[in-house]
Design a protein around this motif. Structure first.
Motif, mmCIF file in Angstrom:
data_model
loop_
_atom_site.group_PDB
_atom_site.id
_atom_site.type_symbol
_atom_site.label_atom_id
_atom_site.label_comp_id
_atom_site.label_asym_id
_atom_site.label_seq_id
_atom_site.Cartn_x
_atom_site.Cartn_y
_atom_site.Cartn_z
ATOM 1 N N PRO A 140 -44.375 -4.937 -27.978
ATOM 2 C CA PRO A 140 -44.075 -4.434 -29.331
ATOM 3 C C PRO A 140 -42.961 -5.114 -30.221
ATOM 4 O O PRO A 140 -42.741 -4.932 -31.509
ATOM 5 C CB PRO A 140 -43.919 -3.084 -29.064
ATOM 6 C CG PRO A 140 -44.371 -2.528 -27.799
ATOM 7 C CD PRO A 140 -44.058 -3.761 -27.034
ATOM 8 N N ASP A 141 -42.119 -6.049 -29.327
ATOM 9 C CA ASP A 141 -40.809 -6.431 -29.993
ATOM 10 C C ASP A 141 -40.953 -7.785 -30.480
ATOM 11 O O ASP A 141 -40.362 -8.393 -31.011
ATOM 12 C CB ASP A 141 -39.545 -6.287 -29.252
ATOM 13 C CG ASP A 141 -39.544 -4.853 -28.921
ATOM 14 O OD1 ASP A 141 -39.657 -3.880 -29.494
ATOM 15 O OD2 ASP A 141 -39.094 -4.374 -27.494
ATOM 16 N N ALA A 184 -42.884 -9.566 -32.764
ATOM 17 C CA ALA A 184 -42.985 -9.856 -34.111
ATOM 18 C C ALA A 184 -41.573 -9.592 -34.816
ATOM 19 O O ALA A 184 -41.064 -10.764 -35.318
ATOM 20 C CB ALA A 184 -43.814 -8.983 -34.716
ATOM 21 N N THR A 185 -40.925 -8.840 -34.563
ATOM 22 C CA THR A 185 -39.402 -8.185 -34.740
ATOM 23 C C THR A 185 -38.602 -9.437 -34.232
ATOM 24 O O THR A 185 -37.708 -10.041 -35.020
ATOM 25 C CB THR A 185 -38.872 -7.097 -34.413
ATOM 26 O OG1 THR A 185 -39.617 -6.047 -34.820
ATOM 27 C CG2 THR A 185 -37.512 -6.677 -34.917
ATOM 28 N N VAL A 186 -38.664 -10.053 -33.174
ATOM 29 C CA VAL A 186 -37.687 -10.901 -32.469
ATOM 30 C C VAL A 186 -37.953 -12.242 -33.262
ATOM 31 O O VAL A 186 -37.203 -13.252 -33.457
ATOM 32 C CB VAL A 186 -37.779 -10.847 -30.922
ATOM 33 C CG1 VAL A 186 -37.118 -12.287 -30.228
ATOM 34 C CG2 VAL A 186 -37.084 -9.609 -30.367
ATOM 35 N N LEU A 187 -39.179 -12.584 -33.245
ATOM 36 C CA LEU A 187 -39.663 -13.823 -33.729
ATOM 37 C C LEU A 187 -39.414 -14.027 -35.311
ATOM 38 O O LEU A 187 -39.088 -15.125 -35.753
ATOM 39 C CB LEU A 187 -41.155 -14.355 -33.388
ATOM 40 C CG LEU A 187 -41.361 -14.454 -31.941
ATOM 41 C CD1 LEU A 187 -42.845 -14.889 -31.710
ATOM 42 C CD2 LEU A 187 -40.378 -15.058 -31.097
ATOM 43 N N LYS A 188 -39.512 -12.836 -35.961
ATOM 44 C CA LYS A 188 -39.242 -13.040 -37.416
ATOM 45 C C LYS A 188 -37.758 -13.137 -37.617
ATOM 46 O O LYS A 188 -37.106 -13.931 -38.369
ATOM 47 C CB LYS A 188 -39.545 -11.643 -38.017
ATOM 48 C CG LYS A 188 -41.035 -11.606 -38.295
ATOM 49 C CD LYS A 188 -41.312 -9.849 -39.022
ATOM 50 C CE LYS A 188 -42.540 -9.870 -39.458
ATOM 51 N NZ LYS A 188 -42.960 -8.534 -39.943
ATOM 52 N N GLY A 189 -37.141 -12.675 -36.724
ATOM 53 C CA GLY A 189 -35.428 -12.678 -36.513
ATOM 54 C C GLY A 189 -34.996 -14.161 -36.283
ATOM 55 O O GLY A 189 -34.028 -14.466 -36.869
ATOM 56 N N LEU A 190 -35.770 -14.730 -35.685
ATOM 57 C CA LEU A 190 -35.490 -16.199 -35.227
ATOM 58 C C LEU A 190 -35.846 -17.241 -36.489
ATOM 59 O O LEU A 190 -35.403 -18.338 -36.485
ATOM 60 C CB LEU A 190 -36.182 -16.692 -34.028
ATOM 61 C CG LEU A 190 -35.807 -15.982 -32.682
ATOM 62 C CD1 LEU A 190 -36.687 -16.392 -31.706
ATOM 63 C CD2 LEU A 190 -34.369 -16.281 -32.435
ATOM 64 N N GLY A 191 -36.615 -16.822 -37.421
ATOM 65 C CA GLY A 191 -37.089 -17.442 -38.473
ATOM 66 C C GLY A 191 -38.271 -18.271 -38.285
ATOM 67 O O GLY A 191 -38.629 -19.223 -38.980
ATOM 68 N N LEU A 192 -39.275 -17.710 -37.060
ATOM 69 C CA LEU A 192 -40.486 -18.413 -36.872
ATOM 70 C C LEU A 192 -41.530 -18.028 -38.026
ATOM 71 O O LEU A 192 -41.678 -17.008 -38.038
ATOM 72 C CB LEU A 192 -40.592 -18.121 -35.365
ATOM 73 C CG LEU A 192 -41.929 -18.744 -34.889
ATOM 74 C CD1 LEU A 192 -41.700 -20.577 -34.778
ATOM 75 C CD2 LEU A 192 -42.557 -18.109 -33.617
ATOM 76 N N ALA A 193 -42.355 -19.167 -38.327
ATOM 77 C CA ALA A 193 -43.217 -18.651 -39.225
ATOM 78 C C ALA A 193 -44.512 -18.222 -38.491
ATOM 79 O O ALA A 193 -44.991 -18.712 -37.457
ATOM 80 C CB ALA A 193 -43.883 -19.653 -39.924
ATOM 81 N N PRO A 194 -45.079 -17.005 -38.816
ATOM 82 C CA PRO A 194 -46.361 -16.541 -38.097
ATOM 83 C C PRO A 194 -47.486 -17.351 -38.117
ATOM 84 O O PRO A 194 -47.605 -18.118 -39.019
ATOM 85 C CB PRO A 194 -46.535 -15.027 -38.961
ATOM 86 C CG PRO A 194 -46.183 -15.492 -40.345
ATOM 87 C CD PRO A 194 -45.085 -16.357 -40.069
ATOM 88 N N LYS A 195 -48.448 -17.127 -37.388
ATOM 89 C CA LYS A 195 -49.716 -17.619 -37.332
ATOM 90 C C LYS A 195 -50.920 -16.664 -38.058
ATOM 91 O O LYS A 195 -50.393 -15.760 -38.466
ATOM 92 C CB LYS A 195 -50.209 -17.905 -35.729
ATOM 93 C CG LYS A 195 -49.616 -18.576 -34.884
ATOM 94 C CD LYS A 195 -50.239 -18.693 -33.314
ATOM 95 C CE LYS A 195 -49.680 -19.712 -32.503
ATOM 96 N NZ LYS A 195 -48.472 -18.903 -32.096
ATOM 97 N N LYS A 196 -51.796 -17.114 -38.424
ATOM 98 C CA LYS A 196 -52.821 -16.212 -39.047
ATOM 99 C C LYS A 196 -53.896 -15.788 -38.189
ATOM 100 O O LYS A 196 -54.629 -16.758 -37.434
ATOM 101 C CB LYS A 196 -53.231 -16.858 -40.388
ATOM 102 C CG LYS A 196 -52.194 -17.090 -41.348
ATOM 103 C CD LYS A 196 -51.573 -15.949 -41.941
ATOM 104 C CE LYS A 196 -50.610 -16.126 -43.222
ATOM 105 N NZ LYS A 196 -50.116 -14.898 -43.707
#
Length: 231
Positions: A31-32, A34-46
């Motif tokens: 569950p964490d 998305a939050t962790v990777l957003k915090g690292l500045g990683l762009a999401p996949k689609k």
């Protein structure tokens, strides 16, 4: 040199690692992610519907500032940046990418029994997330994923048929590795899936797989682990 950081999902198994993609990571519960990777500045996949999705493994390199996701891209980055022994020899990255997407789904398929066993070894917070999201993805109640009986027998039949295909393909190699006498990331891909099966399945279930094709698959896993100095 600062140590590299590899992010993956923890489990309740000894040593915690269980994923086919990582072995010495910094753990993040499902569950964490998305939050962790957003915090690292990683762009999401689609996703196919256009919504964002964040996945692990992810490698963070504090020496260069690089942040890379997807196992094959991580491996390619490590070979380019910290060259030791080539794992994409002869410019084979594109061909190995094709192998990655085509071989595993046909020769070492992910059947619903694997999902059931994976959920059993996750920590509670990740297990709940895993079961819920897989049920939503397949539009199937979790209890119907791989119950004992015909559905479970069907999973085993699909698995064995897949491994038979894998054995047929391996027999076409001119040497001990996928690329003949040359070790490559293709061998790591194969061993990683086997490692996943071995970690999440019950002992007697892995023994069952190990007996297929003349005991080939335990040998394949052991040989790659030795080549990578992990055994």
């Amino acid at each position: 040199m600062k140590p590299l950081i590899l992010y993956d999902i923890p489990s309740q198994l000894p040593g915690s690692c269980w994923s086919p993609d990582t072995s010495k990571p910094r753990f993040v519960e499902y569950p964490d992610i998305a939050t962790v990777l957003k915090g690292l500045g990683l762009a999401p996949k689609k996703r196919p519907d256009g919504s964002d999705i964040y996945t692990v493994p992810v490698l963070g390199d504090p020496n260069t500032g690089a942040l890379i996701d997807e196992s094959l891209e991580i491996a390619a980055y490590l070979e380019k940046t910290y060259t030791a022994k080539p794992i994409f020899p002869y410019g084979s990255k594109m061909l190995i990418r094709v192998f990655d997407s085509a071989y595993l789904d046909n020769a070492h398929p992910i059947v619903r029994l694997i999902y059931v066993r994976a959920a059993e070894i996750l920590n509670p917070v990740s297990a709940e997330f895993f079961r819920r999201t897989r049920s939503e993805r397949f539009q199937l109640p979790w209890e119907e994923f791989s119950p004992e009986g015909p559905k479970r027998d069907g999973d085993w039949a699909i698995l064995e048929q897949g491994f038979d295909k894998g054995e047929t393909l391996r027999a076409k190699s001119d040497g001990e590795w996928v690329m003949g006498d040359t070790f490559s990331y293709a061998d790591i891909i194969m061993a990683s899936r086997l490692f996943w099966y071995k970690r999440v399945l019950k002992e007697d279930e892995w023994v069952r797989i190990s007996s297929w094709n003349g005991g080939r698959w335990e040998k394949v896993l052991d040989k790659v682990l030795q080549e990578c100095h992990l055994a």
